[in-house]
Design a protein around this motif. Sequence first.
Motif, PDB file in Angstrom:
ATOM      1  N   GLY A 150       0.800  -1.207   0.000  1.00 52.65           N
ATOM      2  CA  GLY A 150       0.000   0.000   0.000  1.00 52.65           C
ATOM      3  C   GLY A 150       0.835   1.260   0.000  1.00 52.65           C
ATOM      4  N   ALA A 151       2.165   1.092   0.068  1.00 47.62           N
ATOM      5  CA  ALA A 151       3.077   2.236   0.022  1.00 47.62           C
ATOM      6  C   ALA A 151       4.091   2.111  -1.104  1.00 47.62           C
ATOM      7  CB  ALA A 151       3.816   2.378   1.352  1.00 47.62           C
ATOM      8  N   ALA A 152       4.429   0.870  -1.487  1.00 44.21           N
ATOM      9  CA  ALA A 152       5.426   0.634  -2.531  1.00 44.21           C
ATOM     10  C   ALA A 152       4.991  -0.582  -3.342  1.00 44.21           C
ATOM     11  CB  ALA A 152       6.806   0.399  -1.925  1.00 44.21           C
ATOM     12  N   ALA A 153       4.710  -0.366  -4.625  1.00 48.29           N
ATOM     13  CA  ALA A 153       4.187  -1.436  -5.476  1.00 48.29           C
ATOM     14  C   ALA A 153       5.316  -2.106  -6.254  1.00 48.29           C
ATOM     15  CB  ALA A 153       3.152  -0.880  -6.450  1.00 48.29           C
ATOM     16  N   LEU A 154       5.489  -3.393  -6.030  1.00 49.53           N
ATOM     17  CA  LEU A 154       6.471  -4.172  -6.774  1.00 49.53           C
ATOM     18  C   LEU A 154       5.936  -4.501  -8.164  1.00 49.53           C
ATOM     19  CD1 LEU A 154       7.554  -6.698  -4.005  1.00 49.53           C
ATOM     20  CD2 LEU A 154       8.929  -4.824  -4.920  1.00 49.53           C
ATOM     21  N   PRO A 155       6.835  -4.799  -9.115  1.00 44.98           N
ATOM     22  CA  PRO A 155       6.361  -5.277 -10.413  1.00 44.98           C
ATOM     23  C   PRO A 155       5.553  -6.553 -10.245  1.00 44.98           C
ATOM     24  CG  PRO A 155       8.730  -5.636 -10.162  1.00 44.98           C
ATOM     25  CD  PRO A 155       8.300  -4.751  -9.047  1.00 44.98           C
ATOM     26  N   ILE A 156       4.536  -6.691 -11.052  1.00 47.09           N
ATOM     27  CA  ILE A 156       3.512  -7.744 -11.134  1.00 47.09           C
ATOM     28  C   ILE A 156       2.499  -7.665  -9.993  1.00 47.09           C
ATOM     29  CG2 ILE A 156       5.196  -9.257 -12.292  1.00 47.09           C
ATOM     30  CD1 ILE A 156       4.730 -11.313 -10.032  1.00 47.09           C
ATOM     31  N   PHE A 157       2.712  -6.766  -9.031  1.00 48.78           N
ATOM     32  CA  PHE A 157       1.785  -6.610  -7.900  1.00 48.78           C
ATOM     33  C   PHE A 157       0.827  -5.442  -8.101  1.00 48.78           C
ATOM     34  CE2 PHE A 157       4.775  -9.407  -5.973  1.00 48.78           C
ATOM     35  CZ  PHE A 157       4.204  -9.958  -4.838  1.00 48.78           C
ATOM     36  N   VAL A 179       9.888   9.265   1.259  1.00 47.21           N
ATOM     37  CA  VAL A 179      10.863  10.353   1.117  1.00 47.21           C
ATOM     38  C   VAL A 179      11.713  10.268  -0.145  1.00 47.21           C
ATOM     39  CG1 VAL A 179      10.976  10.676   3.621  1.00 47.21           C
ATOM     40  CG2 VAL A 179      12.606   9.139   2.522  1.00 47.21           C
ATOM     41  N   LEU A 180      11.899   9.079  -0.719  1.00 48.50           N
ATOM     42  CA  LEU A 180      12.776   8.958  -1.879  1.00 48.50           C
ATOM     43  C   LEU A 180      12.058   9.356  -3.162  1.00 48.50           C
ATOM     44  CD1 LEU A 180      14.760   5.618  -1.364  1.00 48.50           C
ATOM     45  CD2 LEU A 180      15.458   7.962  -0.820  1.00 48.50           C
ATOM     46  N   PRO A 181      12.763   9.977  -4.099  1.00 42.18           N
ATOM     47  CA  PRO A 181      12.187  10.190  -5.429  1.00 42.18           C
ATOM     48  C   PRO A 181      11.824   8.850  -6.075  1.00 42.18           C
ATOM     49  CG  PRO A 181      14.212  11.465  -5.150  1.00 42.18           C
ATOM     50  CD  PRO A 181      14.117  10.536  -3.968  1.00 42.18           C
ATOM     51  N   ALA A 182      10.819   8.858  -6.934  1.00 36.78           N
ATOM     52  CA  ALA A 182      10.294   7.613  -7.498  1.00 36.78           C
ATOM     53  C   ALA A 182      11.371   6.807  -8.208  1.00 36.78           C
ATOM     54  CB  ALA A 182       9.142   7.920  -8.444  1.00 36.78           C
ATOM     55  N   ARG A 183      12.224   7.457  -9.006  1.00 39.25           N
ATOM     56  CA  ARG A 183      13.248   6.724  -9.762  1.00 39.25           C
ATOM     57  C   ARG A 183      14.265   6.071  -8.832  1.00 39.25           C
ATOM     58  NH1 ARG A 183      10.877   5.895 -14.570  1.00 39.25           N
ATOM     59  NH2 ARG A 183      10.379   7.846 -15.646  1.00 39.25           N
ATOM     60  N   LEU A 184      14.606   6.746  -7.742  1.00 30.18           N
ATOM     61  CA  LEU A 184      15.538   6.161  -6.787  1.00 30.18           C
ATOM     62  C   LEU A 184      14.883   4.992  -6.060  1.00 30.18           C
ATOM     63  CD1 LEU A 184      18.239   6.132  -5.389  1.00 30.18           C
ATOM     64  CD2 LEU A 184      17.443   7.957  -3.867  1.00 30.18           C
ATOM     65  N   MET A 185      13.587   5.127  -5.749  1.00 29.65           N
ATOM     66  CA  MET A 185      12.881   4.019  -5.105  1.00 29.65           C
ATOM     67  C   MET A 185      12.831   2.812  -6.040  1.00 29.65           C
ATOM     68  SD  MET A 185      11.547   3.370  -2.184  1.00 29.65           S
ATOM     69  CE  MET A 185      10.759   1.911  -1.510  1.00 29.65           C
ATOM     70  N   ASP A 186      12.685   3.051  -7.347  1.00 33.17           N
ATOM     71  CA  ASP A 186      12.724   1.955  -8.319  1.00 33.17           C
ATOM     72  C   ASP A 186      14.021   1.171  -8.180  1.00 33.17           C
ATOM     73  OD1 ASP A 186      10.311   2.843  -9.274  1.00 33.17           O
ATOM     74  OD2 ASP A 186      11.132   3.736 -11.104  1.00 33.17           O
ATOM     75  N   ARG A 187      15.136   1.886  -8.071  1.00 34.59           N
ATOM     76  CA  ARG A 187      16.441   1.221  -7.988  1.00 34.59           C
ATOM     77  C   ARG A 187      16.599   0.471  -6.674  1.00 34.59           C
ATOM     78  NH1 ARG A 187      18.125   6.029 -10.738  1.00 34.59           N
ATOM     79  NH2 ARG A 187      18.926   7.021  -8.835  1.00 34.59           N
ATOM     80  N   VAL A 188      16.089   1.057  -5.584  1.00 33.72           N
ATOM     81  CA  VAL A 188      16.171   0.380  -4.283  1.00 33.72           C
ATOM     82  C   VAL A 188      15.425  -0.941  -4.316  1.00 33.72           C
ATOM     83  CG1 VAL A 188      15.445   0.503  -1.866  1.00 33.72           C
ATOM     84  CG2 VAL A 188      16.520   2.482  -2.940  1.00 33.72           C
ATOM     85  N   LEU A 189      14.207  -0.933  -4.858  1.00 29.00           N
ATOM     86  CA  LEU A 189      13.419  -2.166  -4.918  1.00 29.00           C
ATOM     87  C   LEU A 189      14.044  -3.187  -5.856  1.00 29.00           C
ATOM     88  CD1 LEU A 189       9.798  -0.697  -4.937  1.00 29.00           C
ATOM     89  CD2 LEU A 189      10.993  -1.790  -3.041  1.00 29.00           C
ATOM     90  N   SER A 190      14.602  -2.736  -6.981  1.00 29.06           N
ATOM     91  CA  SER A 190      15.261  -3.654  -7.903  1.00 29.06           C
ATOM     92  C   SER A 190      16.471  -4.305  -7.259  1.00 29.06           C
ATOM     93  CB  SER A 190      15.680  -2.917  -9.171  1.00 29.06           C
ATOM     94  OG  SER A 190      14.555  -2.459  -9.887  1.00 29.06           O
TER      95      SER A 190
END
Length: 290
Positions: A141-148, A267-278
Amino acid sequence: MTQPNKNELMVVSGAATGIGAATAQELAAMGYHVLAGVRTDGEADGVRAPGVEPVTLDITVPEHIESIAERIADDPEERPLRAVINNAGIEINAPVEVLPLDLWRKQFEVNLFGHVAVIQALLPFLRTSRGRIVNISSVGGAAALPIFGAYAGTKFALEAASDALRREVTAQGVQVVVVQPGGVRTEMAAHSGKISLERADKLSVEHQRLYGDLIKSTVAANTAFLKRALPAARAGVKIARAATTARPRARYTLGMDAAFTIPLARVLPARLMDRVLSASHRSQRNTSSH
């Protein structure tokens, strides 16, 4: 050890297994009488215990919701409703492009609209008792993973509805709490990966080329993580405490992944959050391969 009878009712939806069953058991051990929502007679037999009364409750069926409202209104001991724990849920994961719309709608019917229907029916009882609503959301509900996408979409929506509801009913004496679990070892979590892989095998050749590796790697990472995720029993203890503590917070996280990911997502920008989750998922996959 079971505590003295508190002479109050609790409602837990989705109580047949996993987090719901563990929460019902913990609340019963604390002395509450739990109306545990299940869908079949077999599930009822599995959860019935001292202090745990199974009730037929598919939250997408209006008659079931009407029935549990009548059960509360006609309680033979006239016990007040202390809290409603909206836990029922389903999880069917696939890339946005390929998940059929009927499965998008099915997840929203259970994970969002069903909970709203329960709240609408039972809120008058909670207003009388100055009780509590506990909505079980997700780290998704705060961070959506791919396929989720669909599952996370339902949880983002539940988060928003919970915020609005909390601001609407606080003055009426009703508290609204959101619980945000990360990975928890449950049957639903274990089964969702299998469903994703089975659906991937049925994709067109082009969609398998585009998404096949992504689906497999995401499922592998989640499967590896679940091996050391929070047990359902511990999650149930924490949810029961959130439902009963005198001065609850608006939100609780469950598990280290939720405690780490949710603040970052704010707090993280969306693109940086993408990299963190990856990076996190690459780490999980590497762990599972050793």
